[in-house]
Each structure stands twice: as structure tokens, then as C-alpha cells.
Write a protein that holds these residues in place. Structure first.
Motif, PDB file in Angstrom:
ATOM      1  N   GLU A   9      22.710 -64.221 101.949  1.00  0.00           N
ATOM      2  CA  GLU A   9      22.311 -63.133 102.845  1.00  0.00           C
ATOM      3  C   GLU A   9      22.245 -61.778 102.141  1.00  0.00           C
ATOM      4  N   VAL A  10      22.713 -61.739 100.896  1.00  0.00           N
ATOM      5  CA  VAL A  10      22.709 -60.467 100.163  1.00  0.00           C
ATOM      6  C   VAL A  10      22.059 -60.665  98.799  1.00  0.00           C
ATOM      7  N   LEU A  11      21.536 -59.570  98.290  1.00  0.00           N
ATOM      8  CA  LEU A  11      20.833 -59.640  97.009  1.00  0.00           C
ATOM      9  C   LEU A  11      21.737 -59.285  95.837  1.00  0.00           C
ATOM     10  N   ASP A  12      22.803 -58.561  96.104  1.00  0.00           N
ATOM     11  CA  ASP A  12      23.624 -58.140  94.971  1.00  0.00           C
ATOM     12  C   ASP A  12      24.620 -59.221  94.584  1.00  0.00           C
ATOM     13  N   GLY A  13      25.226 -59.028  93.433  1.00  0.00           N
ATOM     14  CA  GLY A  13      26.168 -60.007  92.899  1.00  0.00           C
ATOM     15  C   GLY A  13      25.659 -60.569  91.585  1.00  0.00           C
ATOM     16  N   PRO A  14      26.581 -60.970  90.724  1.00  0.00           N
ATOM     17  CA  PRO A  14      26.184 -61.421  89.381  1.00  0.00           C
ATOM     18  C   PRO A  14      25.696 -62.860  89.363  1.00  0.00           C
ATOM     19  N   LEU A  24      32.822 -57.818  83.095  1.00  0.00           N
ATOM     20  CA  LEU A  24      33.295 -56.434  83.036  1.00  0.00           C
ATOM     21  C   LEU A  24      32.139 -55.471  82.777  1.00  0.00           C
ATOM     22  N   GLN A  25      31.220 -55.877  81.921  1.00  0.00           N
ATOM     23  CA  GLN A  25      30.064 -55.005  81.682  1.00  0.00           C
ATOM     24  C   GLN A  25      29.176 -54.942  82.922  1.00  0.00           C
ATOM     25  N   PHE A  26      29.077 -56.060  83.627  1.00  0.00           N
ATOM     26  CA  PHE A  26      28.311 -56.068  84.881  1.00  0.00           C
ATOM     27  C   PHE A  26      28.903 -55.047  85.854  1.00  0.00           C
ATOM     28  N   ILE A  27      30.219 -55.039  85.958  1.00  0.00           N
ATOM     29  CA  ILE A  27      30.877 -54.105  86.892  1.00  0.00           C
ATOM     30  C   ILE A  27      30.615 -52.660  86.468  1.00  0.00           C
ATOM     31  N   LYS A  28      30.696 -52.403  85.156  1.00  0.00           N
ATOM     32  CA  LYS A  28      30.423 -51.033  84.687  1.00  0.00           C
ATOM     33  C   LYS A  28      28.987 -50.619  85.027  1.00  0.00           C
ATOM     34  N   GLY A  29      28.082 -51.556  84.821  1.00  0.00           N
ATOM     35  CA  GLY A  29      26.685 -51.265  85.151  1.00  0.00           C
ATOM     36  C   GLY A  29      26.488 -51.074  86.645  1.00  0.00           C
ATOM     37  N   ASP A  30      27.190 -51.869  87.429  1.00  0.00           N
ATOM     38  CA  ASP A  30      27.122 -51.775  88.889  1.00  0.00           C
ATOM     39  C   ASP A  30      27.557 -50.382  89.346  1.00  0.00           C
ATOM     40  N   VAL A  31      28.655 -49.909  88.776  1.00  0.00           N
ATOM     41  CA  VAL A  31      29.161 -48.578  89.145  1.00  0.00           C
ATOM     42  C   VAL A  31      28.146 -47.502  88.763  1.00  0.00           C
ATOM     43  N   ALA A  32      27.611 -47.611  87.545  1.00  0.00           N
ATOM     44  CA  ALA A  32      26.638 -46.597  87.100  1.00  0.00           C
ATOM     45  C   ALA A  32      25.376 -46.642  87.958  1.00  0.00           C
ATOM     46  N   ALA A 114       9.808 -48.730  95.072  1.00  0.00           N
ATOM     47  CA  ALA A 114      10.707 -49.405  94.122  1.00  0.00           C
ATOM     48  C   ALA A 114      10.800 -50.888  94.460  1.00  0.00           C
ATOM     49  N   PRO A 115      10.771 -51.728  93.435  1.00  0.00           N
ATOM     50  CA  PRO A 115      10.914 -53.170  93.680  1.00  0.00           C
ATOM     51  C   PRO A 115      12.386 -53.557  93.806  1.00  0.00           C
ATOM     52  N   ALA A 116      12.616 -54.788  94.242  1.00  0.00           N
ATOM     53  CA  ALA A 116      13.994 -55.312  94.244  1.00  0.00           C
ATOM     54  C   ALA A 116      14.430 -55.567  92.808  1.00  0.00           C
ATOM     55  N   ASN A 117      15.731 -55.521  92.589  1.00  0.00           N
ATOM     56  CA  ASN A 117      16.264 -55.700  91.227  1.00  0.00           C
ATOM     57  C   ASN A 117      16.657 -57.123  90.910  1.00  0.00           C
ATOM     58  N   THR A 118      16.758 -57.912  91.919  1.00  0.00           N
ATOM     59  CA  THR A 118      17.434 -59.192  91.708  1.00  0.00           C
ATOM     60  C   THR A 118      16.618 -60.140  90.844  1.00  0.00           C
ATOM     61  N   GLY A 119      17.354 -60.862  90.024  1.00  0.00           N
ATOM     62  CA  GLY A 119      16.729 -61.889  89.184  1.00  0.00           C
ATOM     63  C   GLY A 119      15.913 -61.351  88.029  1.00  0.00           C
ATOM     64  N   LEU A 120      16.005 -60.046  87.761  1.00  0.00           N
ATOM     65  CA  LEU A 120      15.159 -59.471  86.714  1.00  0.00           C
ATOM     66  C   LEU A 120      15.459 -60.064  85.341  1.00  0.00           C
ATOM     67  N   GLY A 121      16.723 -60.438  85.129  1.00  0.00           N
ATOM     68  CA  GLY A 121      17.097 -61.011  83.829  1.00  0.00           C
ATOM     69  C   GLY A 121      16.374 -62.317  83.549  1.00  0.00           C
ATOM     70  N   VAL A 226      21.329 -51.675  82.042  1.00  0.00           N
ATOM     71  CA  VAL A 226      20.376 -52.724  81.658  1.00  0.00           C
ATOM     72  C   VAL A 226      21.033 -54.094  81.805  1.00  0.00           C
ATOM     73  N   PHE A 227      22.284 -54.184  81.363  1.00  0.00           N
ATOM     74  CA  PHE A 227      22.983 -55.473  81.466  1.00  0.00           C
ATOM     75  C   PHE A 227      23.165 -55.868  82.934  1.00  0.00           C
ATOM     76  N   TYR A 228      23.501 -54.879  83.750  1.00  0.00           N
ATOM     77  CA  TYR A 228      23.663 -55.129  85.188  1.00  0.00           C
ATOM     78  C   TYR A 228      22.362 -55.681  85.781  1.00  0.00           C
ATOM     79  N   LEU A 229      21.254 -55.030  85.440  1.00  0.00           N
ATOM     80  CA  LEU A 229      19.967 -55.474  85.978  1.00  0.00           C
ATOM     81  C   LEU A 229      19.607 -56.868  85.482  1.00  0.00           C
ATOM     82  N   LYS A 230      19.975 -57.141  84.228  1.00  0.00           N
ATOM     83  CA  LYS A 230      19.663 -58.462  83.679  1.00  0.00           C
ATOM     84  C   LYS A 230      20.473 -59.570  84.342  1.00  0.00           C
ATOM     85  N   THR A 231      21.659 -59.237  84.762  1.00  0.00           N
ATOM     86  CA  THR A 231      22.567 -60.289  85.215  1.00  0.00           C
ATOM     87  C   THR A 231      22.780 -60.304  86.724  1.00  0.00           C
TER      88      THR A 231
END
Lengths: 375, 417
Positions: A9-14, A24-32, A114-121, A226-231
Motif C-alpha cells: 500500500e506504500v511506495l517507500d521502503g528499501p 544505514l546509507q539508505f536511512i541517511k539518504g532517506d533523511v536527506a 515529478a515522477p515516482a521514485n520507486t524502483g529506480l535502482g 542517490v543510494f536511497y533512490l537506487k535502493t
């Protein structure tokens, strides 16, 4: 206590399978990406469109007309001739004390949501060879669908993919509505610079002064984003056992939608193990298609024609409303406020499929739309 | 000793006074009877504006200084859309009061607050009151701007809820105080009391529309560390309030706070027009006869002149408020406490930080929150309360996407000392 929404039901999440360090890098990217708000005090603008990444990508979903972008000044592959007037992107907002840009008279332009971010990686990890294999520029199979890559010049900081394919020194772009962006680093650095007026070492030219200025965001933050968007995970389809959804999927194939909206792609080997050699279902071929005069805004990027648009991924389509304030705003500029309206805007290479859709019964149309909403 | 990090000399002076007072108490422990409670305002018809003095102060002997304070701590278990960080134990704040009678018509009172341990240390109030007439009192120093009722009457032990109202903390700046001067006065009649207050102080700054809350946010004004030393733009903030309490009906307050928030001129060079932020508030409280149900409410409207070329992310209009209803269930001696009361309470609150519609779609801009907070409080004495709250809130982003739901279980204590 409020329950966690279901994963589908949601698009976010690794994406599944990240290592602890990657999480941990995903979380840092998420915050930024979602929490960092730029203000005049920490670098916003002075000219900008939005003041945070999350402003345009609420919940990592599609954008809302509130933060729509205006691009202008290019009509063919010879490049943008309005760079001195602020092209390619209009910064339509300004911090107090400054005046935003205005669109020059009689200039070609388009609006872009703006497009959705999910699955970009996953999309990022598809090999150039696989994309070219889907291309049929001369329509040799005679199905009326061609599909060409957008060959683009790379910015100096781009890291060229392993086994990248070139043509005349240009590379395959795969992100952006026109497919004019090479990778997520270019997308991210450009968005900081053009959307928020935040300069980085990658894009150091201030959109207001046109001068090179000190970075306002660190390289490590850009890489974290970038890592957040990829993952970010790929959207999870819903109701796949529903009979109408199953029937709608068959119709999707039978009326030819799948020829551009490819249901299945696979990734090449990636430095992120969780993305390596995976089969996934984005419903795009990452190629440009002529969509006819109705969607020709007389503006383009890279080598694309003004009527050509990169096939948008359809995954997550049914969740779009949850990031667009409860309404659909579809196609590149949000002009379609329903899935049916988006289908009916198809022309050019999509004309035949549109006609076949129009000939479906009401029940079949509903089944097809139900399938699209399940993605 | 962290208190010595204060930049303000008078803060140090207050601290020295405090140490002297404590020293006197310690040295004089042989006769503890010398420590007495100051008489509180015994007027039946007290107002929210009286809260600053209507507190339990301790006085030692004939020293013309009284001291007091309150502390509140709680534990909280909060879940947002199924995700929790587990239990948190919080020392929300400890506040020290220090008052002095310089003369029978000249009083000084200060209030220093430590929030979140020592994360925030603020002088909330430090003002000298000079009574010229009961209708004409001069107040100068760090003044708590009397906008709404909560800002005037915010001591934790007086409330049945652990969280302060959202409208009082995230729409209005909670415990908003500034340096300035003004007048206040009251007049008593047999069936009512009427009051007024009017102050000119330092005021807002442009962080109202340039903050990491990503919304027009008056509390961001408090982030300016220089606001007790200089005015951001040289324009005074005007705050005015009038209240009336009618016997057996209740107290009604109407207040206004407004001023220029932007830096419109630097070194004589005009940068922008003067842009104003104006706030209007109405508050009402009453106690129903016979059943002794108390109702306390406040509603606030703000108008902010946001530049047209900025972003609609920052709203030009906001509103919000709360209503608290508290029902005593029983009052009787309990566990050796003579004046124990058990209360049921409920709060409903709402804030819309961006009232309006999108230019692009004509549809409503959301950016709002609604919360409901049922609770139980046990007042072991008039000055000490043990509270249990359950909080559930629905928060919408700017676009009005599906709400983010947060629920919290809270247990805490709050007491004057």
C-alpha cells in the motif's frame, strides 16, 4: 495503536536484501531526501521551484501540479538556444527579496510533473544492450511501434556504466520524461541545482548569478540520496488473484499496450547485490516513442523529437493518488486526471492501442483499468 | 553549573540571588518554620493574566524574595503508522520562579525554564511591575506576550494533559516572551472583573517563513538567539489583550499580537516592503455549577504577508485551537493526601497551518492536524498531579495525502515545588 500500512500500500521502503551498511546509507539518504528542508538560511535559491526533495515526491510517489516544472528553449537535437535566458528550467519561485524567472516570450516549453521514485535502482541497472534490444527504430517488425533511445552527452562527473554502448560519443539516457538523464547521480545533482537552487560540486553554477559558487550540499549527502533512490523498493502489485485484474492484464497485452510498457526487464550485475541480476516488472521499455501531435509540446531534450516521450513505468500507478492529494495527475504534465484520460491522450505509436481500447466493452475497459490500478 | 552559560548578566544575578536564598535556607535549617508559603491571590474572580503571580511561592523569614517552581516528567510510548521507537522517558521541563517585592507597589518576578534537560534554557519572564494605580501598572523587562490564554497560564501542574496544546506550541509560539514595556490593569466589580494588557516588545523575524518545519511557523521566531538583545527589524511587536470574568459564567479573553516580521531595510537601503504577521485569539474558560466540569478553550487565527513569489508551502492564513473538558469524579482524602481528586479529561484540538487552495488546482491545501486526547488525572494535592493520557492524531501533509496517524500512551507527573 495505528497499524503499519501493508507493504503493497506504500511506495517507500528499501529493497529487500540490503546489507546492514547499505541499510544505514539508505536511512541517511532517506533523511536527506524527505526531511531536509532548505531555507534561505541554508542555501535555498535564491531561485527555486521547491524547497525539499520531498516537496515534489511526497511519499516517494508522483508529483503534484503545485511543484510542476517548466522546461523551455529546445526544439531539436541541436541543443538549447535559450541557456542565457535561464533555460532549460524555469525557476518560478524566489526567496524574499528576489524575483523569480519568467518565461521568455514565444519560447517553446513544456510542463513536467515529478515522477515516482520507486524502483529506480532496477531501471538504472538494466544493461544498455537490453534497452537497445527493445529498440526498433525502423519498425522492422511492422507493428507500428519503433522505440529509440535518447542519445545524450554526459556531464563530466558521470560514471559510465560497465559495458555502456555509445553512438557518436553519446550515451543512452534513461531517466526523465524525455529520457535525457543518464543516471541517478545526474538526476540528483540537477534536481538540487535546478529545482532547489542548491549547488554541489557536481553542479556548481548558481541558477541566479550564473557563477560557480561554493557547494551547499556535500558530496556524501548527494551520494546518500542517490543510494536511497537506487535502493527504494519496486512497487508491489496488489489484487493479482482478482479475476478482473487477470482479465485486464490479458487485455493489456492483447491491445498492444505491452509493446511499449514492457512488463518484464532484468538487471545486469550491480555493485548493490540486492539489485543484481533481478527480473522485475516496471511496464516500461526505457525508450522514446512518438506519441503524436496531442502530446507534442514543441519542446525536447537530447536527441528526442518534440513528440517523443520516454515510456513511463506503470508500476505504482494505482498508488499515485496517495501522493497527489487524492487525485490522479497523469502524463508528463498531469493533464490527465484519470487513467482513461491518459489512455485517450495516446497518439502516434500509441494510436492503434488507443483505438483498440476505445472498442472494448465498458466491462473490459473497467477490467483493464482495474489491472492498471493493481500495479 | 551549566546555568553559567547564560549570556545575560541579569541571569547570573538571578542565579546568585537563588544561591543566596538556598544558602539561607540550608544555614537556617535549625528553624524550618521560617520557610513559609506566600499568600496566593485569594480573589474569587482571578484571570489568566493573574497566573504569573498566582503560584505557590516559598518565602524565607523576612527576606523579600520568594522562590518556587515546577517540574514535569513523563514516559511515552508512541506509534506512528505502526512504527515505534519504543518507550521514551522525558524530563519535559523544570521551571524556577523567583519573585521579589522591591516595594509594596514594585514587584519583580522571573521564570527560568529548563526544557528537555538542559537542551533549552530560557528566561520566560523577568519583568518589573510598578503599580501606579490598579488600572495603570507599568511592566518592563522580558514579558510573556499575552496572546491567548495558554501563553499566560501554562504551568504544567495546572493541566490534565502531558502535551501542551498543538495550537499553543506549533501555531502560536509557546511561552512566547520578548523584551519590552507595557501597561496592564484590572478593575473589580461585585459580579465581574475586567482587565487589559498592552505591550510593545521586540518581535518576529523572517524565520517565520524560512524554517525547517516547512510551513509558516511563528514559533520559529524563538530560534533567533539575539531576540532578547536587539530587534530583528526595528519594528515593535504590539500585543494587547482584554479579558472579562463574569461570576458563574466564565472568563472570556480577546487578544491580538502583530508586527512586521521581515528585514525591510538594512543600512538605510530599502530591501522590501514591510510584511506583517498578525495573530488574533479568543479564549474562554468556565466551570459548570454543581457538576464542577471545567471547560477551557482557545482559538487562534494568524495572517501572514507571504511574498507572492515565494512558495505556497508557507501559508498566508492559519487557524487552530483546542478545547479541554475536565470532569472531577471524586474528591476525598486518599492515601493520606487530604485533598485528592480524580478527574476524567478530554482534549480535542485542531490546527491548519495553511488555509487556502492551490493556485494550480484550486483544491484545498491541507497541512493540518486533528487530535483527540482522553485522559485521567489524579490530583494528590492542589499542586501535584499524576496524569495518564492516550493521544491519537491525524496529520495531513500539504497535499492532503492519506493521514499520518500517531497514537501515544503517556504517563507523567507534574508538581509545583
Amino acid at each position: 495503536m495505528p497499524q503499519k500500512p501493508k507493504e503493497d500500500e506504500v511506495l517507500d521502503g528499501p529493497v529487500e536484501g540490503l546489507t546492514q551498511a547499505e541499510k544505514l546509507q539508505f536511512i541517511k539518504g532517506d533523511v536527506a531526501f524527505n526531511d531536509e528542508i532548505f531555507t534561505p538560511q541554508n542555501g535555498l535559491g535564491p531561485l527555486f521551484v521547491a524547497n525539499s526533495c520531498g516537496s515534489c515526491h511526497a511519499g516517494d510517489g508522483k508529483g503534484h501540479p503545485f511543484t510542476i516544472l517548466t522546461r523551455f528553449g529546445q526544439i531539436d537535437s541541436t541543443g538549447n538556444h535559450y541557456l542565457s535566458l535561464g533555460a532549460p528550467q524555469l525557476q518560478n519561485r524566489a526567496i524574499p527579496g528576489y524575483l523569480p524567472e519568467t518565461l521568455p516570450a514565444n519560447v517553446p516549453f513544456t510542463k513536467i510533473l515529478a515522477p515516482a521514485n520507486t524502483g529506480l535502482g532496477f531501471l538504472d541497472a538494466v544493461s544498455d544492450a537490453d534497452i537497445l534490444n527493445l529498440s526498433d527504430p525502423l519498425d522492422i517488425d511492422g507493428d507500428g511501434i519503433s522505440g529509440v533511445p535518447n542519445w545524450i552527452a554526459l556531464p563530466s562527473y558521470s560514471q559510465i556504466r560497465a559495458q555502456a554502448i555509445t553512438q557518436g560519443g553519446k550515451y543512452i539516457g534513461r531517466f526523465g520524461k524525455k529520457g535525457a538523464t543518464y543516471d541517478l547521480l545526474q538526476q540528483t545533482a540537477n534536481a538540487y541545482n535546478q529545482d532547489m537552487g542548491i549547488n554541489s560540486s557536481f553542479e556548481p553554477i548558481d541558477t541566479y548569478s550564473k557563477q560557480e559558487v561554493d557547494p551547499e550540499v556535500s558530496n556524501s549527502t548527494v551520494h546518500d540520496v542517490v543510494f536511497y533512490l537506487k535502493t527504494l523498493k519496486a512497487p508491489i502489485p496488489r489484487n493479482q488473484n482478482d479475476e478482473d485484474v487477470k482479465a485486464g492484464k490479458q487485455l493489456f497485452f492483447s491491445i498492444g499496450c505491452e509493446k511499449c510498457h514492457q512488463s518484464e526487464l532484468k538487471t545486469a550485475t550491480s555493485s548493490i547485490t540486492a539489485l543484481s541480476n533481478k527480473v522485475f516488472h516496471p511496464y516500461t521499455d526505457l525508450l522514446l516513442h512518438d506519441m503524436g501531435s496531442g502530446l507534442d509540446d514543441a519542446y525536447t531534450e537530447g536527441s528526442a523529437k518534440t513528440s517523443e516521450w520516454r515510456t513511463p513505468a506503470l508500476w505504482g500507478l494505482g498508488l499515485s493518488k496517495n501522493s497527489q492529494g487524492g487525485s490522479y495527475f497523469l502524463l508528463h504534465d498531469g493533464r490527465a486526471t484519470s487513467i482513461e484520460s491518459a489512455i485517450l491522450w495516446h497518439g502516434g505509436e500509441g494510436e492503434n492501442s488507443k483505438l483498440m481500447y476505445q472498442n472494448l466493452s465498458t466491462n473490459e475497459k473497467n477490467q483493464l483499468i482495474k489491472f492498471l490500478e493493481s500495479l | 553549573m551549566k546555568i553559567f552559560i547564560f549570556n545575560y548578566n541579569f541571569k547570573n544575578a538571578i542565579y546568585v540571588l537563588l544561591l543566596c536564598f538556598i544558602n539561607n535556607i540550608v544555614v537556617g535549617q535549625t528553624d524550618s518554620l521560617k520557610i513559609t508559603r506566600t499568600k496566593q491571590d485569594t480573589t474569587q474572580l482571578s484571570l489568566n493574566m493573574d497566573a504569573v503571580y498566582n503560584r505557590p511561592f516559598l518565602k524565607y523569614g523576612k527576606i523579600p524574595i520568594a522562590i518556587g517552581g515546577y517540574a514535569e516528567a513523563n514516559t511515552e510510548y508512541k506509534v506512528t503508522d505502526g512504527i515505534t521507537d519504543g518507550f521514551a522517558f522525558q524530563m519535559r521541563r523544570m521551571t524556577l520562579f523567583l519573585s521579589s517585592s522591591v516595594h509594596r507597589k514594585i514587584k519583580f518576578l522571573s521564570e527560568i525554564e529548563f526544557e528537555g534537560g538542559t537542551k533549552e534554557i530560557n528566561i520566560e519572564f523577568a519583568a518589573l511591575d510598578i503599580q501606579l494605580h490598579h488600572l495603570v501598572n507599568l511592566r518592563g523587562g522580558i514579558i510573556m506576550n499575552p496572546i491567548g490564554s495558554f501563553n499566560q497560564n501554562h504551568d504544567g501542574p495546572k493541566w490534565e494533559f502531558i502535551d501542551r496544546p498543538i495550537s499553543a506550541t506549533q501555531l502560536l509560539p509557546a511561552t512566547f516572551s520578548n523584551v519590552g514595556f507595557g501597561l496592564f490593569g484590572k478593575t473589580y466589580k461585585p459580579n465581574f472583573v475586567w482587565s487589559y494588557e498592552i505591550y510593545l516588545t521586540n518581535g518576529f523575524n523572517d524565520q517565520i517563513i524560512g524554517n525547517t518545519e516547512n510551513k509558516t511557523f511563528l514559533p520559529a521566531t524563538k530560534l533567533d538567539p539575539n531576540r532578547f538583545e536587539e530587534s530583528f527589524n526595528g519594528e515593535p511587536l504590539t500585543t494587547a489583550k482584554t479579558s472579562i470574568r463574569v461570576k458563574r459564567i466564565g472568563e472570556l479573553g480577546v487578544s491580538y499580537m502583530g508586527g512586521v516580521y521581515n528585514k525591510f531595510e538594512v543600512d538605510g537601503i530599502k530591501l522590501d516592503k514591510k510584511r506583517r504577521a498578525d495573530v488574533f485569539a479568543i479564549d474562554f474558560n468556565t466551570e459548570l455549577p454543581k457538576i464542577h466540569t471545567t471547560i477551557n478553550s482557545e482559538f487562534v487565527w494568524t495572517l501572514v504577508d507571504v511574498p507572492e513569489t515565494y512558495t505556497q508551502q508557507f501559508g498566508k492564513k492559519q487557524h487552530g485551537g483546542f478545547i479541554d473538558v475536565v470532569q472531577p469524579v471524586f474528591k476525598k482524602p486518599f492515601w493520606g493526601f487530604e485533598h485528592t481528586s480524580l478527574n476524567l479529561a478530554i482534549r480535542a484540538e485542531y490546527v491548519d497551518w495553511n488555509v487556502g487552495v492551490f493556485n494550480e488546482t484550486g483544491k484545498n491545501i491541507a497541512d493540518d492536524v486533528f487530535a483527540i486526547v482522553p485522559g485521567v488525572s489524579l490530583r494528590l494535592s492542589t499542586q501535584t498531579v499524576v496524569r495518564f493520557n492516550y493521544r491519537y492524531e491525524w496529520r495531513h501533509d500539504l497535499l492532503g495525502n492519506p493521514s499520518i496517524r500517531t497514537a501515544a500512551l503517556q504517563f507523567g507527573i507534574s508538581s509545583y515545588f
